[in-house]
Design an enzyme around this catalytic site. Sequence first.
Site, PDB file in Angstrom:
ATOM      1  N   HIS B 123      -2.936  -0.243   2.700  1.00  0.00           N
ATOM      2  CA  HIS B 123      -2.254   0.848   2.190  1.00  0.00           C
ATOM      3  C   HIS B 123      -0.812   0.408   2.247  1.00  0.00           C
ATOM      4  CE1 HIS B 123      -0.774   5.140   2.911  1.00  0.00           C
ATOM      5  NE2 HIS B 123      -1.882   5.429   2.567  1.00  0.00           N
ATOM      6  N   ASP B 200      -4.382  -1.607  11.667  1.00  0.00           N
ATOM      7  CA  ASP B 200      -4.394  -0.111  11.046  1.00  0.00           C
ATOM      8  C   ASP B 200      -5.633   0.757  10.882  1.00  0.00           C
ATOM      9  OD1 ASP B 200      -3.867   2.166   9.442  1.00  0.00           O
ATOM     10  OD2 ASP B 200      -3.431   1.175   7.518  1.00  0.00           O
ATOM     11  N   GLN B 203      -8.245   4.835   8.738  1.00  0.00           N
ATOM     12  CA  GLN B 203      -9.561   5.335   8.427  1.00  0.00           C
ATOM     13  C   GLN B 203     -10.525   5.116   9.527  1.00  0.00           C
ATOM     14  OE1 GLN B 203     -10.242   7.255   5.652  1.00  0.00           O
ATOM     15  NE2 GLN B 203      -7.934   6.872   5.065  1.00  0.00           N
ATOM     16  N   LYS B 226      -6.987  12.419  10.164  1.00  0.00           N
ATOM     17  CA  LYS B 226      -7.944  11.527   9.179  1.00  0.00           C
ATOM     18  C   LYS B 226      -9.253  11.595  10.557  1.00  0.00           C
ATOM     19  CE  LYS B 226      -5.226   8.849   6.416  1.00  0.00           C
ATOM     20  NZ  LYS B 226      -5.451   9.295   4.999  1.00  0.00           N
ATOM     21  N   CYS B 364      -2.682   4.950  -2.541  1.00  0.00           N
ATOM     22  CA  CYS B 364      -1.556   4.336  -1.822  1.00  0.00           C
ATOM     23  C   CYS B 364      -2.048   2.910  -1.584  1.00  0.00           C
ATOM     24  CB  CYS B 364      -1.135   5.094  -0.543  1.00  0.00           C
ATOM     25  SG  CYS B 364      -0.514   6.734  -0.854  1.00  0.00           S
TER      26      CYS B 364
END
Lengths: 151, 406
Positions: B123, B200, B203, B226, B364
């Site tokens: 991202h 990261d 998600q 999220k 993104c």
Amino acid sequence: MFDLRDLYQQVIVDHNKHPRNFGKLSRYNHEADGYNPLCGDRLHVYLDIDASGRIADVSFEGEGCAISMASASLMTEAMKGRSVEEMREVFDAFQRMVTDDLDALPDEERLGKLTVLAGVREFPSRIKCATLCWHTLKAAADDTAEVVKTE
Amino acid sequence: MSIDVQRIRAEFPVLRQQVHGRDLVYLDNAATTQKPRAVIDALRRYYEHDNANVHRGVHALSERATAAYEGARASLRALLNARSVREIVFVRGATEGINLVASSWGGTHVGAGDEVLITGMEHHSNIVPWQMLCERVGATLKVLPIDQRGALCLDQLDALLSERTKLVGVVHLSNALGTINPVSEIIRRAHAVGAKVLIDGAQAVAHMPIDVQALDCDFYVTSAHKMYGPTGIGVLYAKEALLEAMPPYQGGGDMIRMVTFERTEYNELPYKFEAGTPNIAGAIGFAAAVAWLSAQGVERLAAHEQQLLDYATERAAACDGLRLIGTASRRATVLSFVLDGVHPHDLGTILDREGIAIRAGHHCAMPVMQHFGVPATARASFAAYNTREEVDALFAALAKARALFA
């Protein structure tokens, strides 16, 4: 209830599939880039303005959604042979049409066939798709060096 | 054990509405998930009963607010299985977490000639902070490529890693492709050359159990919104020794122990990294989301979402003119695709008129779009409350879109 066909009229679907005046002009004296960072639409407009200030020829290249492709295609058809002054008037009328109140009638006299795009005013997130080509055309006529952005 | 989707749906007030005269079908969960009643109630309860500033007041409300805020930190520690609450830093979201690491750790540990390695499916939030760092210190940003299915080219990893590699940044679950990356393997190989690893997890956390100790990652970031929590709050996990050695990211109140005009003594962990009044309500809502998620069981929810994704993938294969973007063997929650003759943005508009919310665009992750040679994709992403009938509604609407553009 609003019908999707009001936005995606057959004329728009057709111009999207078969854009008119698509590609680089063999002779042009103005050009500009347009970019919509929100959706990644890119346009390049080529413009040939003759000594009397008339748009002798205009074309575009790029990729984008049906609204932006059809709008650019219809714009080139409508602007060929018009004076730059007239182009500015149509530009203003087009801006008004796509941002007007829902019940306002478009300026048919100035806009002619371009009124098929009046439906975008129902879709706030899509107005920029329809206006990107116009801003790019105007930037080309003004010889703006910077890329036109809708954001 | 399967879940009772209707019971779950009943906990999400926002789902009970019509959009353009149709029942809302919300399939934009990778952008943000909806919030259960428990989260909304926790926010309201805090503002109606306990609102006060934390860590300083001696009055009852401040003590309650502080207890709730620090309780939220304990919830996040447990969810991620961090060793200590000292390793849990509240931030605005995954993006701020990465910026904190790039700025504070990166600014002191990455120098001229060093390298930062990221992957081709990151991202923008896990690209741009590293680009900014590399530009500032004269380091080089390297990229581990992805293949045509949208999986990492792991066979190229060792060639890209060297003693110059200071940090490896990898997305756990790709928002654009749905790919689940083999992060344990990457962490192991990165550690072998002495690099630190940031995962990261923006998600991932709503869709799989996370154990930062088992992973042995150095940094892990995620966002509450999220994972059924509020916007504007997220968490940075970092190993305590790393945080200890890092300079503060921002200066201000709460992050200090003692201030004079000559010098400032910084507060202990994790407060050293939490300057200013924090997002107290957000943290409390975050904790309510964690409690909700844990009560449902992340694995049970994930199994349900996997069934939906498998079913949607099957329907996609039978859908004329549809090309899936991202077909890696391990995927979760995300169905990214393009439809012949219909631009994703037109598709987004058409589906919206059918009451179906999807995302159209570059998500993104512009380099991912460039890799697959598409300007944008349409993306349906699933959460616990989605149903098989909603997948059917999606494909019925796709057929309509094609007919409209025929």
